[in-house]
Design an enzyme around this catalytic site. Structure first.
Site, short mmCIF file in Angstrom:
data_model
loop_
_atom_site.label_atom_id
_atom_site.label_comp_id
_atom_site.label_asym_id
_atom_site.label_seq_id
_atom_site.Cartn_x
_atom_site.Cartn_y
_atom_site.Cartn_z
N CYS A 188 19.47 5.07 39.56
CA CYS A 188 18.63 3.89 39.69
C CYS A 188 17.59 4.29 40.72
O CYS A 188 17.87 4.33 41.92
CB CYS A 188 19.41 2.67 40.16
SG CYS A 188 18.32 1.26 40.46
N CYS A 221 16.55 1.22 43.35
CA CYS A 221 17.51 0.76 44.37
C CYS A 221 18.86 1.37 44.06
O CYS A 221 19.03 2.57 44.17
CB CYS A 221 17.54 -0.75 44.47
SG CYS A 221 17.70 -1.61 42.91
N SER A 222 19.80 0.56 43.67
CA SER A 222 21.11 1.13 43.35
C SER A 222 21.81 0.32 42.28
O SER A 222 22.98 0.02 42.39
CB SER A 222 21.97 1.24 44.60
OG SER A 222 22.12 -0.04 45.18
N CYS A 223 21.08 -0.06 41.24
CA CYS A 223 21.69 -0.80 40.14
C CYS A 223 22.82 0.02 39.54
O CYS A 223 22.67 1.23 39.31
CB CYS A 223 20.66 -1.10 39.04
SG CYS A 223 19.45 -2.33 39.58
#
Lengths: 216, 107
Positions: A119, A122-124
């Site tokens: 991702c 961000c950090s999906c």
């Protein structure tokens, strides 16, 4: 959403949209503290155990249901077809819910195609199937470098790919989250679905590792 | 490999309306008291003071009430852990551990 930085993350549950006032927060804190004091006094909770308990939940990797999805796909060809066609529905079919509008896509590794997920914004991450993301998944280094030089990054994970293997990088978002269907390892022919699921690592479903049957 | 989990899946893996707020898997607490309220409910359940399902039903009821409040009074959206706290008080009340909502006191 008032907080633009997090628009890439789908809220898993009702978040606060309008923030509480400082006064309301203070009241809630006071109400909680009063309840805690009361329960401590009655000997029903131990104050120092509370923080430790929350930490257990914060560090819990999660259900790791993805491993069972992979094992089913390896052993049931018609399930695999459904999974590649419509992953959200096929995953739900195994009873794994909690996907809150996230559309799941499963991408299959083959001898000639290797898939890996990132991702970059961000950090999906698909918690219901993969559990908590590893620390490195959220690191800027991984997020920024993987889309540009996937082979080099994978090599650092100990995964060397032959030149004729095509690398596909999938960038997650709030709407679409990916799960890599790793290749079934050689030597696993006689294993049951339950045992196969135990072989499937989180890293392999992100696409930074292969799976092998350990031979002693 | 799946390690044995140190947490209660009944709590950690709730789905639907009662699902714990998470951001890409990580639990989300906006303020320190939310962590405390979370811990209190989990600790009391672990020690057998009430069944988790009992608490979960109260949580869902509190959420429905919170939603009605939001719609009818143009109230700000009621936060998850506000409803959690209400549900915890209700559950403790139902089990005779505290008496009627906010009337418990250590004074």
């Amino acid at each position: 959403m008032s907080d633009g930085r997090h628009r890439h993350d789908a809220p898993a549950s009702p978040y606060l949209e309008n923030h509480r006032t400082a006064e309301e927060s203070a009241e809630l804190a006071e109400r909680t503290a009063r309840l805690e004091d009361y329960l401590v006094e009655k000997g029903l909770v131990a104050r120092d155990a509370l923080d430790r308990l929350v930490e257990l939940y914060e560090q819990d990797i999660g259900p790791m249901n993805g491993a069972r999805v992979v094992a089913r796909a390896w052993t049931d060809p018609s399930y695999k077809l459904r999974l590649l066609d419509d992953a959200t529905t096929a995953i739900r079919e195994l009873g794994f819910g909690g996907m809150q509008g996230e559309h799941m896509v499963v991408v299959e590794n083959t001898p000639t195609v290797h898939n890996v997920v990132v991702c970059s914004l961000c950090s999906c991450y698909p918690w219901p199937v993969l559990g908590l993301p590893p620390g490195w998944y959220k690191d800027f280094a991984y997020r920024s470098r993987l889309p540009i030089e996937p082979r080099a990054v994978l090599k650092e994970f100990g995964l060397e790919l032959a030149d004729d293997v095509e690398v596909r990088v999938w960038d997650s978002s709030a709407e679409i989250r990916y799960l890599v269907l790793p290749e079934r390892p050689d030597g696993s022919g006689t294993m049951t679905e339950v045992d196969l699921a135990k072989l499937v690592s989180r890293d392999s479903m992100i696409g930074v590792a292969r799976i092998s049957v350990e031979t002693e | 490999m799946r390690a044995r989990r140190a947490v209660d899946p009944e709590v950690a893996d709730m789905t639907g309306a009662a699902e714990l707020p998470r951001r890409s898997g990580d639990l989300v607490f906006h303020e320190p008291w939310e962590r405390r309220a979370f811990a209190l409910a989990v600790a009391l359940n672990r020690d057998g003071q009430f069944e988790w399902e009992e608490f979960r039903q109260n949580l869902i009821s509190a959420m429905e009430l919170g939603q009605r409040k939001t719609h009818t009074r143009n109230h700000r959206r009621v936060g998850y852990y506000e409803q959690w706290l209400t549900a915890l008080e209700q559950t403790l009340d139902d089990n005779g551990i505290i008496i009627s909502g906010n009337r418990y006191s250590t004074d």
